[in-house]
Motif scaffolding. Sequence first.
Motif, mmCIF file in Angstrom:
data_model
loop_
_atom_site.group_PDB
_atom_site.id
_atom_site.type_symbol
_atom_site.label_atom_id
_atom_site.label_comp_id
_atom_site.label_asym_id
_atom_site.label_seq_id
_atom_site.Cartn_x
_atom_site.Cartn_y
_atom_site.Cartn_z
ATOM 1 N N LEU A 54 -54.323 -75.255 -18.059
ATOM 2 C CA LEU A 54 -54.159 -74.210 -17.045
ATOM 3 C C LEU A 54 -52.718 -73.705 -17.121
ATOM 4 O O LEU A 54 -51.781 -74.459 -16.854
ATOM 5 C CB LEU A 54 -54.470 -74.791 -15.655
ATOM 6 N N ALA A 55 -52.570 -72.438 -17.531
ATOM 7 C CA ALA A 55 -51.220 -71.877 -17.721
ATOM 8 C C ALA A 55 -50.775 -71.127 -16.470
ATOM 9 O O ALA A 55 -51.448 -70.203 -16.011
ATOM 10 C CB ALA A 55 -51.230 -70.925 -18.917
ATOM 11 N N PHE A 56 -49.657 -71.554 -15.923
ATOM 12 C CA PHE A 56 -49.081 -70.800 -14.784
ATOM 13 C C PHE A 56 -47.561 -70.821 -14.848
ATOM 14 O O PHE A 56 -46.869 -70.929 -13.837
ATOM 15 C CB PHE A 56 -49.614 -71.312 -13.435
ATOM 16 N N ASP A 57 -47.060 -70.640 -16.078
ATOM 17 C CA ASP A 57 -45.609 -70.593 -16.300
ATOM 18 C C ASP A 57 -45.073 -69.160 -16.281
ATOM 19 O O ASP A 57 -43.885 -68.940 -16.548
ATOM 20 C CB ASP A 57 -45.271 -71.245 -17.656
ATOM 21 N N HIS A 58 -45.925 -68.188 -15.965
ATOM 22 C CA HIS A 58 -45.560 -66.779 -16.090
ATOM 23 C C HIS A 58 -44.277 -66.406 -15.336
ATOM 24 O O HIS A 58 -43.568 -65.486 -15.718
ATOM 25 C CB HIS A 58 -46.704 -65.898 -15.583
ATOM 26 N N GLY A 59 -43.999 -67.119 -14.252
ATOM 27 C CA GLY A 59 -42.837 -66.793 -13.420
ATOM 28 C C GLY A 59 -41.511 -66.942 -14.130
ATOM 29 O O GLY A 59 -40.508 -66.401 -13.673
ATOM 30 N N TYR A 60 -41.488 -67.625 -15.264
ATOM 31 C CA TYR A 60 -40.189 -67.867 -15.923
ATOM 32 C C TYR A 60 -39.560 -66.589 -16.447
ATOM 33 O O TYR A 60 -38.362 -66.520 -16.674
ATOM 34 C CB TYR A 60 -40.308 -68.921 -17.026
ATOM 35 N N PHE A 61 -40.360 -65.530 -16.614
ATOM 36 C CA PHE A 61 -39.771 -64.229 -16.969
ATOM 37 C C PHE A 61 -40.293 -63.111 -16.068
ATOM 38 O O PHE A 61 -39.762 -62.022 -16.047
ATOM 39 C CB PHE A 61 -40.050 -63.884 -18.446
ATOM 40 N N GLN A 62 -41.362 -63.416 -15.286
ATOM 41 C CA GLN A 62 -42.067 -62.368 -14.563
ATOM 42 C C GLN A 62 -41.970 -62.514 -13.041
ATOM 43 O O GLN A 62 -42.518 -61.698 -12.304
ATOM 44 C CB GLN A 62 -43.541 -62.453 -14.988
ATOM 45 N N LEU A 106 -44.475 -78.429 -20.667
ATOM 46 C CA LEU A 106 -43.381 -77.741 -19.978
ATOM 47 C C LEU A 106 -42.865 -76.562 -20.771
ATOM 48 O O LEU A 106 -42.565 -76.695 -21.971
ATOM 49 C CB LEU A 106 -42.206 -78.699 -19.764
ATOM 50 N N ARG A 107 -42.755 -75.436 -20.118
ATOM 51 C CA ARG A 107 -42.076 -74.279 -20.705
ATOM 52 C C ARG A 107 -40.615 -74.652 -20.942
ATOM 53 O O ARG A 107 -39.915 -75.058 -20.019
ATOM 54 C CB ARG A 107 -42.190 -73.121 -19.710
ATOM 55 N N ALA A 108 -40.172 -74.551 -22.179
ATOM 56 C CA ALA A 108 -38.815 -75.014 -22.513
ATOM 57 C C ALA A 108 -37.922 -73.883 -23.000
ATOM 58 O O ALA A 108 -36.813 -74.128 -23.462
ATOM 59 C CB ALA A 108 -38.892 -76.107 -23.578
ATOM 60 N N VAL A 202 -50.455 -74.987 -31.543
ATOM 61 C CA VAL A 202 -50.029 -73.596 -31.459
ATOM 62 C C VAL A 202 -50.912 -72.860 -30.455
ATOM 63 O O VAL A 202 -52.114 -73.088 -30.407
ATOM 64 C CB VAL A 202 -50.137 -72.900 -32.847
ATOM 65 N N LYS A 203 -50.247 -72.018 -29.697
ATOM 66 C CA LYS A 203 -50.996 -71.188 -28.739
ATOM 67 C C LYS A 203 -50.921 -69.743 -29.204
ATOM 68 O O LYS A 203 -49.838 -69.235 -29.513
ATOM 69 C CB LYS A 203 -50.361 -71.335 -27.364
ATOM 70 N N THR A 204 -52.075 -69.098 -29.241
ATOM 71 C CA THR A 204 -52.083 -67.709 -29.681
ATOM 72 C C THR A 204 -53.211 -66.957 -29.002
ATOM 73 O O THR A 204 -53.855 -67.489 -28.094
ATOM 74 C CB THR A 204 -52.185 -67.631 -31.221
ATOM 75 N N ALA A 224 -54.595 -68.328 -25.534
ATOM 76 C CA ALA A 224 -54.194 -67.812 -24.222
ATOM 77 C C ALA A 224 -55.319 -66.917 -23.721
ATOM 78 O O ALA A 224 -56.105 -66.388 -24.518
ATOM 79 C CB ALA A 224 -52.908 -67.005 -24.347
ATOM 80 N N GLY A 225 -55.393 -66.751 -22.431
ATOM 81 C CA GLY A 225 -56.437 -65.888 -21.887
ATOM 82 C C GLY A 225 -56.065 -64.423 -21.974
ATOM 83 O O GLY A 225 -56.900 -63.565 -22.213
ATOM 84 N N GLY A 226 -54.774 -64.131 -21.769
ATOM 85 C CA GLY A 226 -54.344 -62.732 -21.724
ATOM 86 C C GLY A 226 -54.675 -62.099 -20.391
ATOM 87 O O GLY A 226 -54.957 -62.790 -19.406
ATOM 88 N N LYS A 227 -54.647 -60.766 -20.377
ATOM 89 C CA LYS A 227 -54.885 -60.020 -19.129
ATOM 90 C C LYS A 227 -56.240 -60.369 -18.538
ATOM 91 O O LYS A 227 -57.174 -60.690 -19.259
ATOM 92 C CB LYS A 227 -54.858 -58.523 -19.427
ATOM 93 N N ASP A 250 -55.614 -72.221 -23.266
ATOM 94 C CA ASP A 250 -54.472 -72.378 -22.365
ATOM 95 C C ASP A 250 -54.511 -71.122 -21.508
ATOM 96 O O ASP A 250 -53.842 -70.140 -21.801
ATOM 97 C CB ASP A 250 -53.175 -72.498 -23.162
ATOM 98 N N MET A 251 -55.328 -71.143 -20.496
ATOM 99 C CA MET A 251 -55.722 -69.924 -19.800
ATOM 100 C C MET A 251 -55.058 -69.847 -18.429
ATOM 101 O O MET A 251 -55.028 -70.835 -17.700
ATOM 102 C CB MET A 251 -57.241 -69.941 -19.648
ATOM 103 N N GLY A 252 -54.563 -68.675 -18.118
ATOM 104 C CA GLY A 252 -53.900 -68.482 -16.836
ATOM 105 C C GLY A 252 -54.601 -67.466 -15.978
ATOM 106 O O GLY A 252 -55.454 -67.784 -15.149
ATOM 107 N N ARG A 253 -54.267 -66.174 -16.206
ATOM 108 C CA ARG A 253 -54.730 -65.111 -15.298
ATOM 109 C C ARG A 253 -56.247 -65.042 -15.189
ATOM 110 O O ARG A 253 -56.775 -64.731 -14.128
ATOM 111 C CB ARG A 253 -54.159 -63.759 -15.764
ATOM 112 N N ASN A 254 -56.943 -65.338 -16.281
ATOM 113 C CA ASN A 254 -58.412 -65.273 -16.206
ATOM 114 C C ASN A 254 -58.992 -66.394 -15.355
ATOM 115 O O ASN A 254 -60.178 -66.368 -15.027
ATOM 116 C CB ASN A 254 -59.021 -65.267 -17.609
HETATM 117 C C1 R5P Z 1 -46.872 -66.249 -20.839
HETATM 118 O O1 R5P Z 1 -45.856 -65.995 -21.379
HETATM 119 C C2 R5P Z 1 -47.202 -67.594 -20.554
HETATM 120 O O2 R5P Z 1 -46.740 -68.412 -21.578
HETATM 121 C C3 R5P Z 1 -48.658 -67.930 -20.300
HETATM 122 O O3 R5P Z 1 -48.740 -69.307 -20.289
HETATM 123 C C4 R5P Z 1 -49.641 -67.383 -21.286
HETATM 124 O O4 R5P Z 1 -49.505 -66.015 -21.458
HETATM 125 C C5 R5P Z 1 -51.082 -67.760 -20.914
HETATM 126 O O5 R5P Z 1 -51.445 -67.197 -19.766
HETATM 127 P P1 R5P Z 1 -52.552 -66.052 -19.701
HETATM 128 O O6 R5P Z 1 -53.867 -66.735 -19.962
HETATM 129 O O7 R5P Z 1 -52.436 -65.517 -18.333
HETATM 130 O O8 R5P Z 1 -52.254 -65.060 -20.780
#
Ligand code: R5P
Length: 291
Positions: A54-62, A106-108, A202-204, A224-227, A250-254
Amino acid sequence: MPESDTSKIEKNFYLDVPQKSEVFFLKGSNSYDWGMKNRLARIFDAASGKTVMLAFDHGYFQGPTTGLERPDITILPLAPYADALMLTRGVLRSVIPPSLNKATVLRASGGPSILKELSNEYIAMDMDDALRVNACAVATQVFIGGEYETQSVMNLTKLIDQGLKVGMPVLGVTAVGKELTRDANYIRLATRMCAELGAAFVKTYYVPGFETVTAACPVPIVIAGGKKLPELEALEMAYRAIDQGASGVDMGRNIFQSEAPVAMIKAVRKVVHENMKPTQAYEMFLDLKNR
Ligand code: R5P
């Protein structure tokens, strides 16, 4: 004085049973040291060989991304259903209870915000701190073809060197910015570079022709899930990725932007770990959502 072994039971050395040497279940990971494998086995399920991160590191730049304004409220209910959490150390310490006992990635890396050139990142965390919080991996972005391509690749290799000293896997994340192409040719290049340079996984992004991406990458790939997509489409993407060789998502927003996030992560788990067809997983999602 230690107690002596006074048992009357005859010792059994199982002389007819050779000791087994287990081959580690994860693609390309058999030559790592014990600690590295143990951390990877906390992220990837040994039975299915897959992971739902479960990806929720988006806040590190957003900053406070939609759905992540209050991770204590929106993410904690989802955490039990994830195999691993991908997050920043800031949110880890401020929001995630240590008793949750979840694998963490961890986002590094960090530096620029969405207001600036994103590829101008540096390593933004010391490996000692990853150990201090008992992380199972650390992640950094590579911007292949981006303005600061070499700098981002050096961030990856520095982290890998630090990680190898302490048994910490490094997740190479391939960035796809506005100016970077998103096709199999580009994703093959970026993922293979991460693996060649020593990333443990690797995450892509999922792209048509994805089976050539996973075939050409000697370590596990998670997508990644993407938008945010409609739920059925997100489940279809996860299914195709797994079917074409991905080792998980490694899915976040979806997930956290879904109208029913817990139902969605449960449906994603079925697709990833049990190869459930997307239409069936979607029915499950609707059923859980409407309960
Ligand atoms: C974005 O930079 C982050 O690393 C997210 O972890 C990544 O984009 C995955 O999240 P989403 O599924 O929302 O794209």
